[in-house]
Design an enzyme around this catalytic site. Structure first.
Site, PDB file in Angstrom:
ATOM      1  CG  HIS A 133      -5.935  -2.436   8.908  1.00 49.15           C
ATOM      2  ND1 HIS A 133      -6.134  -1.244   9.575  1.00 49.15           N
ATOM      3  CD2 HIS A 133      -4.585  -2.576   8.841  1.00 49.15           C
ATOM      4  CE1 HIS A 133      -4.962  -0.696   9.875  1.00 49.15           C
ATOM      5  NE2 HIS A 133      -4.007  -1.491   9.445  1.00 49.15           N
ATOM      6  CG  ASP A 182      -0.324  -0.620   2.456  1.00 47.98           C
ATOM      7  OD1 ASP A 182       0.896  -0.472   2.636  1.00 47.98           O
ATOM      8  OD2 ASP A 182      -1.049  -1.247   3.232  1.00 47.98           O
ATOM      9  CD  GLU A 221      -8.837   0.841   8.055  1.00 43.62           C
ATOM     10  OE1 GLU A 221      -8.762  -0.137   8.814  1.00 43.62           O
ATOM     11  OE2 GLU A 221      -8.293   1.938   8.303  1.00 43.62           O
ATOM     12  CG  ASP A 226      -8.815  -1.538  12.046  1.00 42.80           C
ATOM     13  OD1 ASP A 226      -7.874  -2.255  11.636  1.00 42.80           O
ATOM     14  OD2 ASP A 226      -9.232  -0.538  11.432  1.00 42.80           O
TER      15      ASP A 226
HETATM   16  C1  F6R Z   1       1.363  -1.442   6.132  1.00 40.88           C
HETATM   17  C2  F6R Z   1       0.077  -2.143   6.208  1.00 40.88           C
HETATM   18  C3  F6R Z   1      -0.712  -2.149   7.465  1.00 40.88           C
HETATM   19  C4  F6R Z   1       0.130  -2.367   8.721  1.00 40.88           C
HETATM   20  C5  F6R Z   1      -0.771  -2.305   9.948  1.00 40.88           C
HETATM   21  C6  F6R Z   1       0.025  -2.462  11.224  1.00 40.88           C
HETATM   22  O1  F6R Z   1       1.930  -1.587   4.843  1.00 40.88           O
HETATM   23  O2  F6R Z   1      -0.349  -2.680   5.246  1.00 40.88           O
HETATM   24  O3  F6R Z   1      -1.685  -3.154   7.383  1.00 40.88           O
HETATM   25  O4  F6R Z   1       0.760  -3.605   8.644  1.00 40.88           O
HETATM   26  O5  F6R Z   1      -1.438  -1.077   9.980  1.00 40.88           O
HETATM   27  O6  F6R Z   1       0.854  -1.345  11.388  1.00 40.88           O
HETATM   28  P1  F6R Z   1       1.991  -1.334  12.497  1.00 40.88           P
HETATM   29  O7  F6R Z   1       2.988  -2.356  12.079  1.00 40.88           O
HETATM   30  O8  F6R Z   1       2.589   0.048  12.409  1.00 40.88           O
HETATM   31  O9  F6R Z   1       1.343  -1.647  13.780  1.00 40.88           O
END
Ligand code: F6R
Length: 260
Positions: free
Chosen positions: A138, A67, A143, A136
């Site tokens: 995702h 992403d 989401e 959450d």
């Molecule tokens: C990032 C991504 C997100 C993160 C998730 C956890 O490329 O796709 O799904 O893996 O938001 O983020 P952290 O690791 O910062 O807790």
């Protein structure tokens, strides 16, 4: 889903890096799917260290990131393109042209997303997809409520994710509202998935994704349908799993031939 509970995030990251390195050694043209955020930092550090010791060659590896923030260009310090250069690409011998990250400045977003999907297919598909999990539930930035068959597209972040990610920005108001993300369906097409999750803040999401019902409310739960998905977590992230002792038992008794 294979669940590997490690005593620390460091140990889990080293195990994930060992799995990725073994794959790259057996298939130099490996196609990796990559994630950003805090979770994979130890994993990237391990890969960079292995490369520095001459243990992995990235010269034929291709990567596709999950992403990118819509509206941020690759030189923006909070862009995921910048994150990848800082944390991995500048530290290994990967060819820039083999790295792919959605373009946050794409003028025609649907056409860019379709081209991203095509580029993944033309590369032969993703061999190993690295994932973090949002608090959450995702994966990528799919989401809660995302279609479990979704493909790469524009998504609107929830206020919770904006709050979680505000630590990287000067204020929550500066966190972009939109992202371009691979879909859940895109992720499920990867041949193997490695999910990392660390800390008590991920315990609810981990329990819901691994032991809860498969539901668009918890997009990560769609990984229960993946035939080769490993979840590597620390003790704090494992705290709410009902079958934690069984997962430890399974891993302790894992046949040698199944270990990467
Ligand atoms: C990032 C991504 C997100 C993160 C998730 C956890 O490329 O796709 O799904 O893996 O938001 O983020 P952290 O690791 O910062 O807790």
């Amino acid at each position: 889903m294979e669940i590997i509970i490690s005593s620390s995030a460091r140990e889990a990251s080293a195990e994930a890096a060992r799995i990725a390195a073994a794959l790259i050694r057996s298939k130099p043209r490996t196609v990796l799917g990559l994630a950003t955020g805090s979770t994979p930092l130890g994993f990237y550090g391990e890969l960079a260290a292995m490369h520095a010791r001459g243990e992995i060659d990235f010269s034929e590896v291709t990567t596709f990131n999950l992403d990118e923030y819509a509206g941020l260009g690759p030189d923006h310090p909070q862009s995921y393109a910048h994150f990848m250069r800082e944390n991995l690409f500048s530290k290994v011998n990967i060819a820039h042209w083999r790295t792919h990250i959605p373009d946050g400045l794409a003028a025609d977003i649907p056409a860019h997303c379709a081209a991203y999907e095509l580029a993944i297919r033309e590369a032969g598909g993703i061999d190993l997809q690295l994932l973090g999990v949002g608090s959450d539930g995702h994966i990528g930035f799919n989401e809660p409520g995302s279609s479990l068959g979704s493909r790469t597209r524009l998504k609107t972040l929830t206020e919770r994710t904006i709050g979680d990610n505000a630590r990287f920005f000067e204020s929550p108001a500066l966190v972009p509202r939109h992202v371009i993300t691979m879909g859940v369906g895109t992720i499920l097409d990867a041949k193997r998935c490695l999910v990392l999750a660390f800390g008590e803040g991920k315990a609810d999401a981990v329990a819901a994704m691994a032991e809860g019902p498969v539901t668009a409310d918890v997009p990560a739960s769609a990984l229960q349908f993946h035939s080769a998905c490993s979840l590597l977590i620390d003790e704090a992230a494992a705290a709410k799993l009902k079958r934690a002792d069984y997962y430890r038992w399974v891993y302790a008794n894992k046949p040698a031939w199944q270990r990467a």
